[in-house]
Structure formats: structure tokens, C-alpha cells
Design an enzyme around this catalytic site. Structure first.
Site, short mmCIF file in Angstrom:
data_model
loop_
_atom_site.label_atom_id
_atom_site.label_comp_id
_atom_site.label_asym_id
_atom_site.label_seq_id
_atom_site.Cartn_x
_atom_site.Cartn_y
_atom_site.Cartn_z
N HIS A 68 0.85 -1.22 -0.09
CA HIS A 68 -0.01 0.18 -0.09
C HIS A 68 1.12 1.30 -0.17
CE1 HIS A 68 -3.06 3.03 1.13
NE2 HIS A 68 -3.96 2.06 0.90
N TYR A 198 -7.99 10.73 4.08
CA TYR A 198 -8.11 11.56 5.48
C TYR A 198 -9.18 12.81 4.84
CZ TYR A 198 -3.88 9.17 6.97
OH TYR A 198 -2.87 8.47 7.40
N PRO A 290 -3.04 7.00 17.37
CA PRO A 290 -3.07 6.14 16.11
C PRO A 290 -2.94 7.05 14.89
CG PRO A 290 -5.06 6.08 17.21
CD PRO A 290 -4.27 6.80 18.16
N LYS A 294 1.82 4.24 14.05
CA LYS A 294 3.17 3.96 14.46
C LYS A 294 3.32 2.91 15.46
CE LYS A 294 5.27 7.06 11.68
NZ LYS A 294 5.56 6.56 10.47
N TYR A 385 6.16 9.20 7.27
CA TYR A 385 4.80 8.47 7.26
C TYR A 385 4.95 6.86 7.41
CZ TYR A 385 -0.13 7.43 5.84
OH TYR A 385 -1.28 6.93 5.63
C1 LIG Z 1 -7.90 1.52 17.44
C2 LIG Z 1 -6.50 1.49 16.98
C3 LIG Z 1 -5.75 1.31 15.73
C4 LIG Z 1 -4.42 1.22 15.79
N1 LIG Z 1 -3.82 1.18 14.59
C5 LIG Z 1 -2.45 1.14 14.35
C6 LIG Z 1 -2.00 0.94 12.78
O1 LIG Z 1 -2.72 1.07 11.74
N2 LIG Z 1 -0.49 0.85 12.72
C7 LIG Z 1 0.12 0.84 14.26
O2 LIG Z 1 1.46 0.73 14.10
N3 LIG Z 1 -0.27 0.94 15.40
C8 LIG Z 1 -1.52 1.06 15.70
N4 LIG Z 1 -2.09 1.00 16.83
C9 LIG Z 1 -1.31 0.72 17.90
C10 LIG Z 1 -0.96 -0.54 18.15
O3 LIG Z 1 -2.19 -1.44 18.19
C11 LIG Z 1 -0.20 -0.82 19.59
O4 LIG Z 1 0.62 0.08 19.55
C12 LIG Z 1 0.26 -2.41 19.74
O5 LIG Z 1 -0.55 -3.30 20.04
C13 LIG Z 1 1.37 -2.22 20.73
O6 LIG Z 1 1.80 -3.49 20.82
P1 LIG Z 1 2.01 -4.09 22.28
O7 LIG Z 1 2.89 -5.51 22.16
O8 LIG Z 1 3.14 -3.19 23.17
O9 LIG Z 1 1.04 -3.96 23.37
P2 LIG Z 1 -0.34 -4.96 23.13
O10 LIG Z 1 -0.75 -5.14 21.78
O11 LIG Z 1 -1.45 -3.89 23.79
O12 LIG Z 1 -0.22 -6.14 23.89
C14 LIG Z 1 0.01 -6.10 25.30
C15 LIG Z 1 -0.50 -7.50 25.87
O13 LIG Z 1 -0.19 -7.45 27.24
C16 LIG Z 1 -1.40 -8.18 27.87
N5 LIG Z 1 -1.48 -7.65 29.22
C17 LIG Z 1 -1.70 -6.32 29.79
N6 LIG Z 1 -1.70 -6.44 30.98
C18 LIG Z 1 -1.01 -7.61 31.42
C19 LIG Z 1 -0.81 -8.28 32.84
N7 LIG Z 1 -0.84 -7.62 33.69
N8 LIG Z 1 -0.26 -9.46 32.68
C20 LIG Z 1 -0.39 -10.14 31.61
N9 LIG Z 1 -0.63 -9.63 30.44
C21 LIG Z 1 -1.11 -8.59 30.21
C22 LIG Z 1 -2.50 -7.78 27.08
O14 LIG Z 1 -3.67 -8.61 27.25
C23 LIG Z 1 -1.71 -7.70 25.70
O15 LIG Z 1 -2.23 -9.16 25.11
C24 LIG Z 1 -3.79 1.03 16.78
C25 LIG Z 1 -4.10 0.97 17.95
C26 LIG Z 1 -5.46 1.17 18.37
C27 LIG Z 1 -6.35 1.05 19.68
#
Ligand SMILES: Cc1cc2nc3c(=O)[nH]c(=O)nc-3n(C[C@H](O)[C@H](O)[C@H](O)COP(=O)(O)OP(=O)(O)OC[C@H]3O[C@@H](n4cnc5c(N)ncnc54)[C@H](O)[C@@H]3O)c2cc1C
Length: 388
Positions: A68, A198, A290, A294, A385
Site C-alpha cells: 500500500h 483522510y 494512532p 506507529k 509516514y
Molecule cells: C484502534 C487502534 C488502531 C491502531 N492502528 C494502528 C496502526 O494502523 N498501526 C500501528 O502501528 N499501530 C496501531 N495501533 C497501535 C497498536 O495496536 C499498539 O501500539 C500495539 O498493539 C502495541 O503492541 P504491544 O505489544 O506493545 O501491546 P499490546 O498489543 O497492547 O499487547 C499487550 C499484551 O499484554 C497483555 N497484558 C496487559 N496487562 C497484562 C498483565 N498485567 N499481565 C499479563 N498480560 C498483560 C494484554 O492482554 C496484551 O495481549 C492502533 C491502536 C488502536 C487502539
């Protein structure tokens, strides 16, 4: 090694440590089925894809991801498109829903003998200042438990146990509430444009992002405090169509709204990303709005940096990478924050909660105009971007 959280950060880290023969266990609060269906991100940067390919984690996205490279900006004065594969560093996104990536990472980790304890909630990380930290947990059957390790990786997001366990005053938190709220929607409908859309409208922002051939993500700006269920489906589609100017630019494919989330645009960064034997990665390290997609990309980048540093330390006794981990990540995090903040300013017009003054509104229009007309601005945009 104990890894908290089986999101993109924890699972990339877990896979890399396991490939290096380092004993690790991932503790995950949720059940496996929940992780496989939790739709969030979808746009993977070129760097993210390279990291995943480098470590044999990209099979699914290579097969099912869609390249994309175009975004379209719509205002009441007209529209313009940027094909960012021909700008900046010539990179593209790969569209691959986060829940599919998480499923791939989980499957590979488990198939190679990795240990994930589902339904196990970390409650605190203790003895961080020693080289024998431990994690207290609520086991799947509700009883308290404990896991010991040499290091703990906090990949458990913004509200996880890792952040809560940092001693007061040990890290600084920079935070910003942007005063803007989006209703995040997943519609069972094919994408309506071959671009990220957008729309900047006097009633507020609207966004269109492809996910798969049957599912499209939409965002529609709403008043802060709006409950997720407040708008009827008809109102959602009417607002999207109005803001996206369908009478001028063509219809949106309507379909059932299968998921709604209220997203208050907020950002924060912790500094440093280490305290003693505890390291932070992904949303636990920094939350990013979001607006520029990133978060998941930073999570993968940080997980790779942390894995390398842990392998050097645990396999070769070389702690240089662990000592430098926080500073290396923060350089990327702040660049991403700066760009996301710029995007928020670009996309939000006078109906934002923080109603901009006419001066700020004119600045925003000037920002859009320079993006439309200035090649050097477009190169800068493209580099930030699609990059991390
Ligand atoms: C609506 C939306 C759209 C998005 N779109 C984009 C996008 O297009 N591109 C992009 O790059 N990012 C996007 N993001 C952001 C992205 O989804 C997050 O930044 C990403 O999920 C971060 O990954 P992570 O592994 O740090 O955390 P998470 O994916 O949140 O994973 C953390 C994990 O820890 C677990 N956990 C939490 N607390 C505990 C605990 N106490 N004990 C054990 N386990 C626990 C949770 O259940 C979860 O599975 C978006 C976010 C949202 C909400």
C-alpha cells in the site's frame, strides 16, 4: 527470562529469544482466542516487514499482506493524492491486520516449543534492583503465584504491571492529551478507495483505511466523552459520507459495523525504558496516538533491539546493548511522536474539542497546502509516514 504480554512486542521478543536458545516464558492475561480476534493496527512499515523477514516471522504477511502506498486528503476545497512509494525513500506499507500478525507469531512460538501462560495476569514486578527479579501473578485458576528470572521484559501495554511496578521517581513520564476523540470502527464492507483516505471537514475528521477485501477501518471524530454506542449505524455512515464528500468523490461501501472503540488521542513516553532488571517495550514504553499508525511498528522495532541486547548479555556477557537500549529506542520514539503530533495538527479542524483559533485553523490549511504543492514537504512526509 519472563516476558509480560503477548502482543506484537512480547511475541517478537519471545520468538527471537527462543531462536537464540534463551529460556523464556510469556505471561498473558487474556485467553488465546481473544488475542486472535483483537483487531487494532493494520499498517506495517517497511522496516517492520524487514525485521519480521530477517527472523523468519513474515510468512503470513508475505502471503496475505497487501502492498500500500497511496493516501488521499479531502477537504471542502478539493482533494489530492500522494503516492509515497515515489517520494522520500520510496518505501511502502504492508497492510496486514494486527490480529493475524499476532496469530502468526503465537503459532510459530508455540510450534517451536515456546511457553505462553494464557489467562495469567502479572500483578507486580518485584526486586527490580536485584539480578533476581520476580513477577507476582494471578494464576489462571485465580491463585497467587510467582515467576523468577534474570530479566523481565514489560511488553504488557500502557495499563500493565510493568509500568505500575516502577518505583516512584525512577522514570520520568512525558504525556500529552490531544483533546481529540475518534470513534474507531470496523465495518464488514470492502474498502471504498484504493488509498488511505483522510477527510478534513468542518464537522471533524473522518478516515478510511483498508484492512482486508471484506473489512475496512473507519475513524470519525466525535465529541470527547461520547460513548462507543451513542451513534446509530445510520448516523455513522451519514457522517462518514458527509465528511468524505461522497457527492463529489463517489460512494462508500456501507456494511454492518462489527466493532466500535472510542479512541481519545493521547501520547506518552517513559524515560528511561529500564529500571534495574526490568525493560519496557511497545506501548508499555510509550503510547502513541494512532494518527500516524506507529504503535505496532515501534513495538516490533523495540522488541528486536531488546532481543539483540539480551542475547549479547545472556550469551556473551556483553551488556553494552542493554545499557544503550533505552537511548536507542527513545530516538525512534520521539521522532515518531513528533510526526504523529504533526499529523494530529494536520487532520483536525475547528470542531475538535480544543477548538483551534482562526489563526491555528489558517496554519492548518497552510500545512495542507504545502503538503499538496511542495515536493520537499512531500518527501519529508513520505519518509516519516512510512518509516519508523
Ligand atoms: C484502534 C487502534 C488502531 C491502531 N492502528 C494502528 C496502526 O494502523 N498501526 C500501528 O502501528 N499501530 C496501531 N495501533 C497501535 C497498536 O495496536 C499498539 O501500539 C500495539 O498493539 C502495541 O503492541 P504491544 O505489544 O506493545 O501491546 P499490546 O498489543 O497492547 O499487547 C499487550 C499484551 O499484554 C497483555 N497484558 C496487559 N496487562 C497484562 C498483565 N498485567 N499481565 C499479563 N498480560 C498483560 C494484554 O492482554 C496484551 O495481549 C492502533 C491502536 C488502536 C487502539
Amino acid at each position: 527470562m519472563v516476558v509480560l504480554g503477548a502482543g506484537p512486542a512480547g511475541l517478537v521478543l519471545g520468538n527471537l529469544l527462543q531462536d537464540a536458545g534463551i529460556d523464556c516464558v510469556v505471561l498473558e492475561r487474556a485467553e488465546r482466542t481473544h488475542l486472535r480476534t483483537r483487531a487494532r493496527a493494520g499498517f506495517l512499515a517497511a522496516h517492520t516487514v524487514h525485521v519480521l523477514e530477517r527472523h523468519g516471522l513474515a510468512e503470513g504477511l508475505r502471503r496475505h499482506g497487501q502492498a500500500h502506498s497511496t493516501c488521499e486528503f479531502r477537504t471542502e476545497d478539493g482533494r489530492f493524492r500522494l503516492d509515497y512509494s515515489g517520494l522520500g525513500r520510496g518505501e511502502r506499507h504492508t497492510v496486514y491486520p494486527q490480529q493475524l500478525l499476532v496469530t502468526d507469531l503465537l503459532t510459530r512460538f508455540l510450534d517451536k516449543g515456546g511457553r505462553i501462560e494464557f489467562g495469567t495476569e502479572a500483578t507486580a514486578v518485584v526486586d527490580l534492583d536485584t539480578d533476581r527479579p520476580s513477577v507476582t501473578v494471578r494464576e489462571a485458576d485465580g491463585r497467587p503465584g510467582r515467576r523468577r528470572a534474570r530479566y523481565v521484559a514489560g511488553c504488557d501495554g500502557r495499563h500493565g504491571a510493568a509500568r505500575r511496578s516502577l518505583p516512584p521517581g525512577s522514570v520520568r513520564r512525558y504525556d500529552c492529551a490531544h483533546g481529540v476523540t475518534w470513534l474507531g470502527l470496523l465495518a464488514e464492507a470492502p474498502p471504498s478507495l484504493d488509498a488511505v483516505g483522510y477527510a478534513v471537514h468542518e464537522r471533524g475528521f473522518a478516515g478510511h483505511m483498508a484492512r482486508t477485501s471484506e473489512i475496512t477501518r473507519y475513524y470519525v471524530q466525535c465529541e470527547p466523552g461520547t460513548p462507543a454506542g451513542a451513534w446509530s449505524e445510520e448516523r455513522i455512515w451519514d457522517e462518514l459520507e458527509l465528511r468524505m464528500g461522497v457527492t463529489k468523490y463517489g460512494p462508500l461501501h456501507r456494511g454492518p459495523v462489527v466493532q466500535r472503540t472510542v479512541v481519545d488521542l493521547e501520547s506518552d513516553v517513559l524515560e528511561p525504558l529500564r529500571h534495574g532488571s526490568l525493560f519496557l517495550a511497545g506501548d508499555a514504553a510509550a503510547l502513541i496516538s494512532p494518527s500516524a499508525a506507529k504503535g505496532a511498528n515501534l513495538a516490533v522495532l523495540e522488541a528486536e533491539l531488546l532481543a539483540r541486547a539480551l542475547i549479547d548479555d545472556l550469551r556473551h556477557g556483553d551488556a553494552e546493548g542493554l545499557d544503550a537500549y533505552s537511548a536507542r529506542c527513545l530516538t525512534h520514539i520521539w521522532r515518531a511522536q513528533e510526526f504523529s503530533h504533526w499529523m494530529i495538527g494536520l487532520l483536525h479542524g475547528p470542531s475538535g474539542a480544543d477548538r483551534p483559533s482562526p489563526f491555528h485553523e489558517a496554519l492548518r490549511q497552510s500545512r495542507l497546502a504545502s503538503l499538496r504543492t511542495s515536493r520537499s514537504r512531500q518527501d519529508w512526509f513520505a519518509e516519516h509516514y512510512v518509516g519508523v
